[in-house]
Design an enzyme around this catalytic site. Structure first.
Site, mmCIF file in Angstrom:
data_model
loop_
_atom_site.group_PDB
_atom_site.id
_atom_site.type_symbol
_atom_site.label_atom_id
_atom_site.label_comp_id
_atom_site.label_asym_id
_atom_site.label_seq_id
_atom_site.Cartn_x
_atom_site.Cartn_y
_atom_site.Cartn_z
ATOM 1 N N HIS A 46 17.956 -0.472 -26.449
ATOM 2 C CA HIS A 46 17.483 -0.837 -27.795
ATOM 3 C C HIS A 46 16.973 0.100 -28.362
ATOM 4 O O HIS A 46 16.120 1.080 -27.964
ATOM 5 C CB HIS A 46 16.317 -1.942 -27.597
ATOM 6 C CG HIS A 46 16.788 -3.093 -27.120
ATOM 7 N ND1 HIS A 46 17.193 -4.158 -27.989
ATOM 8 C CD2 HIS A 46 16.811 -3.593 -25.828
ATOM 9 C CE1 HIS A 46 17.570 -5.259 -27.146
ATOM 10 N NE2 HIS A 46 17.394 -4.993 -26.035
ATOM 11 N N THR A 112 17.256 7.149 -13.211
ATOM 12 C CA THR A 112 17.347 7.416 -14.602
ATOM 13 C C THR A 112 18.253 8.848 -14.537
ATOM 14 O O THR A 112 18.245 9.216 -15.778
ATOM 15 C CB THR A 112 16.052 7.696 -14.862
ATOM 16 O OG1 THR A 112 15.474 8.701 -14.162
ATOM 17 C CG2 THR A 112 15.050 6.546 -14.836
ATOM 18 N N LYS A 113 18.617 9.322 -13.582
ATOM 19 C CA LYS A 113 19.514 10.965 -13.947
ATOM 20 C C LYS A 113 20.698 10.746 -12.682
ATOM 21 O O LYS A 113 20.598 10.088 -11.691
ATOM 22 C CB LYS A 113 18.598 11.967 -13.788
ATOM 23 C CG LYS A 113 17.898 12.303 -12.291
ATOM 24 C CD LYS A 113 17.118 13.400 -12.290
ATOM 25 C CE LYS A 113 16.492 13.555 -10.797
ATOM 26 N NZ LYS A 113 15.743 14.705 -10.742
ATOM 27 N N ARG A 127 14.249 10.655 -7.180
ATOM 28 C CA ARG A 127 14.592 11.824 -6.717
ATOM 29 C C ARG A 127 15.342 12.047 -5.530
ATOM 30 O O ARG A 127 15.202 11.047 -4.762
ATOM 31 C CB ARG A 127 13.287 12.668 -6.868
ATOM 32 C CG ARG A 127 12.347 12.179 -5.635
ATOM 33 C CD ARG A 127 11.057 12.983 -5.671
ATOM 34 N NE ARG A 127 10.134 12.794 -4.791
ATOM 35 C CZ ARG A 127 10.077 13.324 -3.447
ATOM 36 N NH1 ARG A 127 11.004 14.250 -3.290
ATOM 37 N NH2 ARG A 127 9.275 13.003 -2.718
#
Length: 143
Positions: A46, A112-113, A127
């Site tokens: 969003h 997230t990565k 991680r």
């Protein structure tokens, strides 16, 4: 959920009550990948403008409950998960992420990565905590 993206599922992929959100991108799952119970792969985003959801000002409100096209981008947040990956219970993978082949994503991780092949991935945010090539099967013990 969503209709903007494309879902590509390899051979012998297990999906156990997983949530797949294709609102803002496509999802690709490599062969023999396992998604455990409650896993979420979420491409949806969003957008915010001037610190507010993009659809909140009356002049930009299209009447949709989720913000519509002014707020939710239709592409750009693809998720790719390689072959032979095991995703643990309740893990979340966010849009724009590539997870290599032969990885383990621990239960409850929030990815997230990007991560390379053979990664053991855990935590919030996730991680790299190890390498799957270092893991050895435990020998069963019998009484």
């Amino acid at each position: 959920v969503g209709n903007a993206g494309i879902l590509i599922v390899g051979e012998r992929v297990a999906l156990a009550n997983a949530v797949l959100n294709l609102s803002s991108g496509s999802i690709t799952l490599g062969d023999r990948t396992i998604l455990s119970h409650g896993v979420m792969l979420v491409t949806g985003r969003h957008d915010f403008l001037d610190g507010k959801r993009a659809s909140l000002p009356p002049e930009r409100d299209d009447g949709s409950w989720g913000g519509g096209t002014i707020e939710v981008p239709a592409f750009g947040y693809d998720i790719t998960i390689g072959e032979g990956v095991w995703v643990g219970v309740g893990a979340i993978v966010l849009g724009g992420v590539v997870v290599g082949s032969h990885c383990i994503i621990a239960a409850g991780a929030v990815v997230t990565k990007n991560f390379p092949d053979h990664s053991v991935i855990a935590g919030i945010p996730a991680r790299r905590i190890g390498d799957t090539r270092d893991r050895r099967p435990k020998q069963p013990t019998h009484p």
